[in-house]
Write a protein that holds these residues in place. Structure first.
Motif, PDB file in Angstrom:
ATOM      1  N   THR A 186       0.851  -1.183   0.000  1.00  0.00           N
ATOM      2  CA  THR A 186       0.000   0.000   0.000  1.00  0.00           C
ATOM      3  C   THR A 186       0.887   1.234   0.000  1.00  0.00           C
ATOM      4  N   ARG A 187       0.379   2.307  -0.603  1.00  0.00           N
ATOM      5  CA  ARG A 187       1.124   3.556  -0.700  1.00  0.00           C
ATOM      6  C   ARG A 187       0.590   4.565   0.306  1.00  0.00           C
ATOM      7  N   ARG A 188       1.504   5.359   0.844  1.00  0.00           N
ATOM      8  CA  ARG A 188       1.089   6.444   1.729  1.00  0.00           C
ATOM      9  C   ARG A 188       2.047   7.612   1.575  1.00  0.00           C
ATOM     10  N   SER A 189       1.490   8.812   1.518  1.00  0.00           N
ATOM     11  CA  SER A 189       2.314  10.014   1.396  1.00  0.00           C
ATOM     12  C   SER A 189       2.655  10.547   2.780  1.00  0.00           C
ATOM     13  N   ILE A 190       3.921  10.838   2.978  1.00  0.00           N
ATOM     14  CA  ILE A 190       4.370  11.568   4.164  1.00  0.00           C
ATOM     15  C   ILE A 190       5.116  12.780   3.637  1.00  0.00           C
ATOM     16  N   GLY A 191       4.429  13.921   3.615  1.00  0.00           N
ATOM     17  CA  GLY A 191       4.980  15.067   2.912  1.00  0.00           C
ATOM     18  C   GLY A 191       5.038  14.732   1.432  1.00  0.00           C
ATOM     19  N   SER A 192       6.164  14.997   0.799  1.00  0.00           N
ATOM     20  CA  SER A 192       6.325  14.661  -0.615  1.00  0.00           C
ATOM     21  C   SER A 192       6.813  13.230  -0.806  1.00  0.00           C
ATOM     22  N   LYS A 193       7.242  12.605   0.269  1.00  0.00           N
ATOM     23  CA  LYS A 193       7.805  11.255   0.177  1.00  0.00           C
ATOM     24  C   LYS A 193       6.695  10.220   0.062  1.00  0.00           C
ATOM     25  N   MET A 194       6.902   9.219  -0.799  1.00  0.00           N
ATOM     26  CA  MET A 194       5.957   8.117  -0.952  1.00  0.00           C
ATOM     27  C   MET A 194       6.506   6.900  -0.217  1.00  0.00           C
ATOM     28  N   ILE A 195       5.690   6.369   0.693  1.00  0.00           N
ATOM     29  CA  ILE A 195       6.078   5.224   1.510  1.00  0.00           C
ATOM     30  C   ILE A 195       5.312   3.993   1.047  1.00  0.00           C
ATOM     31  N   LEU A 196       5.996   2.864   0.927  1.00  0.00           N
ATOM     32  CA  LEU A 196       5.362   1.590   0.614  1.00  0.00           C
ATOM     33  C   LEU A 196       5.317   0.740   1.877  1.00  0.00           C
ATOM     34  N   ARG A 197       4.167   0.108   2.098  1.00  0.00           N
ATOM     35  CA  ARG A 197       4.013  -0.742   3.271  1.00  0.00           C
ATOM     36  C   ARG A 197       3.478  -2.103   2.861  1.00  0.00           C
ATOM     37  N   SER A 198       3.891  -3.122   3.603  1.00  0.00           N
ATOM     38  CA  SER A 198       3.419  -4.480   3.361  1.00  0.00           C
ATOM     39  C   SER A 198       2.874  -5.058   4.655  1.00  0.00           C
ATOM     40  N   GLN A 199       1.790  -5.846   4.545  1.00  0.00           N
ATOM     41  CA  GLN A 199       1.264  -6.524   5.729  1.00  0.00           C
ATOM     42  C   GLN A 199       2.212  -7.627   6.192  1.00  0.00           C
ATOM     43  N   ASN A 200       3.022  -8.111   5.281  1.00  0.00           N
ATOM     44  CA  ASN A 200       4.005  -9.145   5.596  1.00  0.00           C
ATOM     45  C   ASN A 200       5.311  -8.472   6.009  1.00  0.00           C
ATOM     46  N   ARG A 201       5.621  -8.512   7.279  1.00  0.00           N
ATOM     47  CA  ARG A 201       6.799  -7.815   7.784  1.00  0.00           C
ATOM     48  C   ARG A 201       8.104  -8.409   7.266  1.00  0.00           C
ATOM     49  N   GLU A 202       8.049  -9.641   6.774  1.00  0.00           N
ATOM     50  CA  GLU A 202       9.249 -10.286   6.253  1.00  0.00           C
ATOM     51  C   GLU A 202       9.378 -10.113   4.740  1.00  0.00           C
ATOM     52  N   GLN A 203       8.456  -9.349   4.154  1.00  0.00           N
ATOM     53  CA  GLN A 203       8.460  -9.150   2.701  1.00  0.00           C
ATOM     54  C   GLN A 203       9.681  -8.349   2.263  1.00  0.00           C
ATOM     55  N   THR A 204      10.391  -8.854   1.276  1.00  0.00           N
ATOM     56  CA  THR A 204      11.502  -8.112   0.692  1.00  0.00           C
ATOM     57  C   THR A 204      11.025  -7.433  -0.583  1.00  0.00           C
ATOM     58  N   LEU A 205      11.558  -6.255  -0.849  1.00  0.00           N
ATOM     59  CA  LEU A 205      11.107  -5.465  -1.991  1.00  0.00           C
ATOM     60  C   LEU A 205      11.645  -6.057  -3.286  1.00  0.00           C
ATOM     61  N   ASN A 206      10.743  -6.344  -4.226  1.00  0.00           N
ATOM     62  CA  ASN A 206      11.159  -6.808  -5.547  1.00  0.00           C
ATOM     63  C   ASN A 206      10.130  -6.348  -6.571  1.00  0.00           C
ATOM     64  N   LYS A 207      10.509  -6.353  -7.841  1.00  0.00           N
ATOM     65  CA  LYS A 207       9.679  -5.763  -8.890  1.00  0.00           C
ATOM     66  C   LYS A 207       8.424  -6.573  -9.194  1.00  0.00           C
ATOM     67  N   ASN A 208       8.305  -7.782  -8.645  1.00  0.00           N
ATOM     68  CA  ASN A 208       7.125  -8.605  -8.892  1.00  0.00           C
ATOM     69  C   ASN A 208       5.969  -8.288  -7.946  1.00  0.00           C
ATOM     70  N   LEU A 209       6.205  -7.432  -6.971  1.00  0.00           N
ATOM     71  CA  LEU A 209       5.142  -7.040  -6.052  1.00  0.00           C
ATOM     72  C   LEU A 209       4.177  -6.085  -6.759  1.00  0.00           C
ATOM     73  N   THR A 210       3.022  -5.885  -6.164  1.00  0.00           N
ATOM     74  CA  THR A 210       1.993  -5.050  -6.788  1.00  0.00           C
ATOM     75  C   THR A 210       1.536  -3.940  -5.850  1.00  0.00           C
ATOM     76  N   VAL A 211       1.042  -2.867  -6.461  1.00  0.00           N
ATOM     77  CA  VAL A 211       0.363  -1.787  -5.744  1.00  0.00           C
ATOM     78  C   VAL A 211      -0.977  -1.582  -6.439  1.00  0.00           C
ATOM     79  N   SER A 212      -1.837  -0.779  -5.849  1.00  0.00           N
ATOM     80  CA  SER A 212      -3.109  -0.467  -6.496  1.00  0.00           C
ATOM     81  C   SER A 212      -3.035   0.936  -7.083  1.00  0.00           C
ATOM     82  N   TYR A 213      -3.340   1.047  -8.380  1.00  0.00           N
ATOM     83  CA  TYR A 213      -3.321   2.348  -9.043  1.00  0.00           C
ATOM     84  C   TYR A 213      -4.560   3.172  -8.716  1.00  0.00           C
ATOM     85  N   ILE A 214      -5.618   2.503  -8.298  1.00  0.00           N
ATOM     86  CA  ILE A 214      -6.888   3.161  -7.990  1.00  0.00           C
ATOM     87  C   ILE A 214      -7.358   2.672  -6.632  1.00  0.00           C
ATOM     88  N   SER A 215      -8.500   3.166  -6.187  1.00  0.00           N
ATOM     89  CA  SER A 215      -9.044   2.683  -4.919  1.00  0.00           C
ATOM     90  C   SER A 215      -9.494   1.235  -5.071  1.00  0.00           C
TER      91      SER A 215
END
Length: 330
Positions: A186-215
């Motif tokens: 999920t995406r969240r704005s903190i000021g101008s910075k965009m933060i990505l969060r995962s429900q899986n705390r052990e998740q490592t960042l890789n290009k195969n993950l997904t975000v939602s472009y819309i609600s």
């Protein structure tokens, strides 16, 4: 990730710092000093928390300030974004800048053929940009069209502390992620910075993950309609869109007439009918969709607000829907 370029929406220029994007509103805590925003003394159009924020933005705003000072009026948000890209181009940043994952501006897709197939006309944007920036920053029409395409396809809205969209930012690293209506991140704005969060705390960042472009809270039909249109151009086949039954359960409401009854909220406009007793609910599709839309609060506010929202929703949402809410809270 900080944006490669970003602009505050024209309507918020006097309310939001054009550097850190923190709002000048009562009771909101900004990371800069607690004082009213200060207008740029050159153009008097953009505002900053103070000298630190203005200095941080000066590498871009120095040229932009001259553009705004001579403009008849503040141009559209997309033209101001293009102008900031042109400033970075002249600085050589398109070739030297790398996002956290190594991506650069030239790696972004512009979907030009998709826009042309829709009959998009870029003449106004090109002419407005030409009239706004000085000649030594301007490029040809073909390049402007590519800039517009890259911005429309890859930019994200920047949200303020009260979930108001206050601007747009181009995040070259984050925009690599594909869409899913059941995103890994999920995406969240903190000021101008965009933060990505995962429900899986052990998740490592890789290009195969997904975000939602819309609600992801909209119904399947509405989500697919948005994703088929400008600027996304694709038919979503994620698990949530393909499994309409699951989507109905995730948005379902309690039956008013029997214990444990569930009314699925699907895409059609048929009356909501209990799966257990068969009685039609007095709640309309519009009301059910409104309640589900309000779930967005759990994505942007703290855990205390989430818990309060869930308690208030217990008489409306069904157990499957409540479980989905609990996941969002965690």
């Amino acid at each position: 990730e900080e944006p490669y370029v970003a602009v505050v929406y024209s309507d918020y220029l006097h309310l939001v710092c054009s550097s850190c994007f923190h709002e000048d509103a009562p009771l909101l805590i900004r990371k800069c000093k607690e004082a009213p925003l200060e207008a740029c003394k050159g153009c008097h159009e953009v505002y900053y928390c103070g000298s630190a924020c203005q200095q941080n933005d000066w590498k871009i705003h120095e040229a932009e300030c001259k553009f705004l000072s001579t403009a008849v009026a503040v141009p559209s948000d997309i033209v101001r974004m293009i102008a900031r890209l042109l400033i970075r181009r002249k600085r050589g940043d398109h070739d030297t800048f790398r996002a956290y994952n190594g991506r650069k501006f030239d790696d972004l897709m512009d979907h030009r053929s998709d826009f042309e197939n829709m009959g998009a006309n870029f003449d106004k944007v090109f002419n407005d940009t030409k009239n706004y920036v000085s000649i030594d920053y301007m490029v040809d029409r073909e390049e402007i069209v590519r800039y517009v395409g890259k911005l429309l396809v890859n930019q994200f809205a920047i949200r303020g502390p009260v979930d108001t969209c206050i601007g747009n930012g181009l995040y070259i690293g984050i925009c690599i992620f594909d869409h899913s209506c059941q995103p890994d991140l999920t995406r969240r704005s903190i000021g101008s910075k965009m933060i990505l969060r995962s429900q899986n705390r052990e998740q490592t960042l890789n290009k195969n993950l997904t975000v939602s472009y819309i609600s992801p809270l909209a119904c399947t039909e509405e989500r697919r309609k948005l994703l088929r249109s400008n600027p996304f151009f694709f038919h979503c086949k994620c698990r949530k869109c393909e499994d309409t039954e699951q989507d109905g359960y995730a948005r379902s409401i309690k039956c008013e007439s029997c214990e444990g009854g569930i009314c699925l909220v699907k895409d059609d406009s048929a009356p909501l009918r209990c799966m257990k007793c068969g009685i039609t609910s007095s709640i309309t599709h519009e009301e059910a969709n409104k309640w589900n839309a309000d779930v967005a609060i759990v994505e942007y506010f703290g855990s205390e607000d989430c818990a309060l929202f869930i308690r208030k929703s217990m008489h409306i949402f069904s157990p499957p829907n409540m479980r989905d809410l609990a996941k969002k809270q965690s």
